[in-house]
Design an enzyme around this catalytic site. Structure first.
Site, PDB file in Angstrom:
ATOM      1  N   GLY A 189      -0.414  -6.041   1.986  1.00  0.00           N
ATOM      2  CA  GLY A 189       0.139  -4.696   1.917  1.00  0.00           C
ATOM      3  C   GLY A 189       0.883  -4.275   3.163  1.00  0.00           C
ATOM      4  O   GLY A 189       0.320  -4.275   4.244  1.00  0.00           O
ATOM      5  N   SER A 190       2.139  -3.889   3.050  1.00  0.00           N
ATOM      6  CA  SER A 190       2.933  -3.625   4.245  1.00  0.00           C
ATOM      7  C   SER A 190       4.314  -3.089   3.860  1.00  0.00           C
ATOM      8  O   SER A 190       4.514  -2.647   2.737  1.00  0.00           O
ATOM      9  CB  SER A 190       3.069  -4.908   5.058  1.00  0.00           C
ATOM     10  OG  SER A 190       3.308  -6.010   4.206  1.00  0.00           O
ATOM     11  N   ARG A 191       5.268  -3.183   4.808  1.00  0.00           N
ATOM     12  CA  ARG A 191       6.593  -2.618   4.573  1.00  0.00           C
ATOM     13  C   ARG A 191       7.653  -3.366   5.370  1.00  0.00           C
ATOM     14  O   ARG A 191       7.384  -3.887   6.452  1.00  0.00           O
ATOM     15  CB  ARG A 191       6.565  -1.146   4.988  1.00  0.00           C
ATOM     16  CG  ARG A 191       7.875  -0.416   4.861  1.00  0.00           C
ATOM     17  CD  ARG A 191       7.660   1.040   5.140  1.00  0.00           C
ATOM     18  NE  ARG A 191       8.612   1.581   6.087  1.00  0.00           N
ATOM     19  CZ  ARG A 191       8.495   2.761   6.659  1.00  0.00           C
ATOM     20  NH1 ARG A 191       7.446   3.515   6.422  1.00  0.00           N
ATOM     21  NH2 ARG A 191       9.416   3.190   7.495  1.00  0.00           N
TER      22      ARG A 191
END
Length: 232
Positions: A189-191
């Site tokens: 989970g990240s960006r």
């Protein structure tokens, strides 16, 4: 095509970064199964999820220097003009930033958005806030790289999130990259933030699904509006 080729082309490969995690989940499943058989099946489901998380499917990337391709699977969470992080050394003038948020179900292998040469790689330690909030761009752990292209320098920033605690980047300064080439990975989970050089116009909108290595995020000199990506 024989049976082996059919199976190989059907099963999505797992990236090597995930081997140790998948193995650990499977061993834990065996241990839990020795304690109580139902726990083995629970562990097996979690092992399958881990393998799914580290999947590394092949992508067909447009080879056009006028295009900027999504470096990540996920949802376009922001399209706005902001000053790029200082460590990228892209100047103090605002640039258009497109943010792609990856949840735990997205493929987390990151791909180069353009063809060019790596001129800067800069890691910055930080917090682990929700990667969807705007403050994450300033406060969270991140790794940035700058790719020099025929149309200027493109900035790409890997940002850790609440669950993601490990940013992996395989490229180094002065190395060439092709559009769609794998350059890194962020676990769980990240960006990704992409900073566009002057002359590029966004062709996506907030809420749109992006496919790493395939979805066109921006086009040089374009005024055509958003390009709809396929959803998967």
């Amino acid at each position: 095509m024989n049976l082996f080729d059919t199976i190989r082309n059907t099963i999505v490969p797992i990236h090597k970064e995930g081997y140790v995690f998948v193995a650990a989940f499977f061993v834990a499943s065996l241990v839990l199964g020795w304690i109580a058989e139902p726990l083995f099946w629970v562990g097996l489901v979690l092992t399958a999820w881990c393998a799914y998380f580290f999947r590394d499917p092949e992508r067909v990337t447009p080879q056009d220097d006028d295009l900027i391709i999504s470096p990540a699977d996920g949802k376009v969470s922001a399209v706005q003009s902001v000053v790029p992080p200082l460590e990228l050394e892209l100047g103090k003038e605002p640039m258009v930033r497109i943010s792609v948020f990856m949840n735990v179900f997205n493929c987390h292998v990151n791909r180069a958005p353009v063809r060019g040469r790596i001129v800067n790689v800069a890691y910055r330690p930080g917090l682990f806030l929700n990667a969807e909030v705007d403050k994450a761009s300033e406060d969270n752990e991140r790794n940035g790289l700058v790719i020099e292209t025929s149309h200027g320098k493109v900035g790409v920033v890997q940002i850790a999130g609440m669950v993601a605690r490990r940013i992996v980047c395989w490229v180094k300064p002065n190395e060439p990259v092709d559009a769609g080439e794998r350059f890194g990975l962020i676990r769980f989970g990240s960006r990704l933030d992409i900073f566009l050089p002057a002359g590029f116009e966004p062709r996506v909108s907030v809420g749109q699904t992006a496919i790493a290595g395939e979805t066109v995020l921006a086009e040089f000199g374009s005024a055509k509006g958003p390009v709809l990506s396929r959803r998967g």
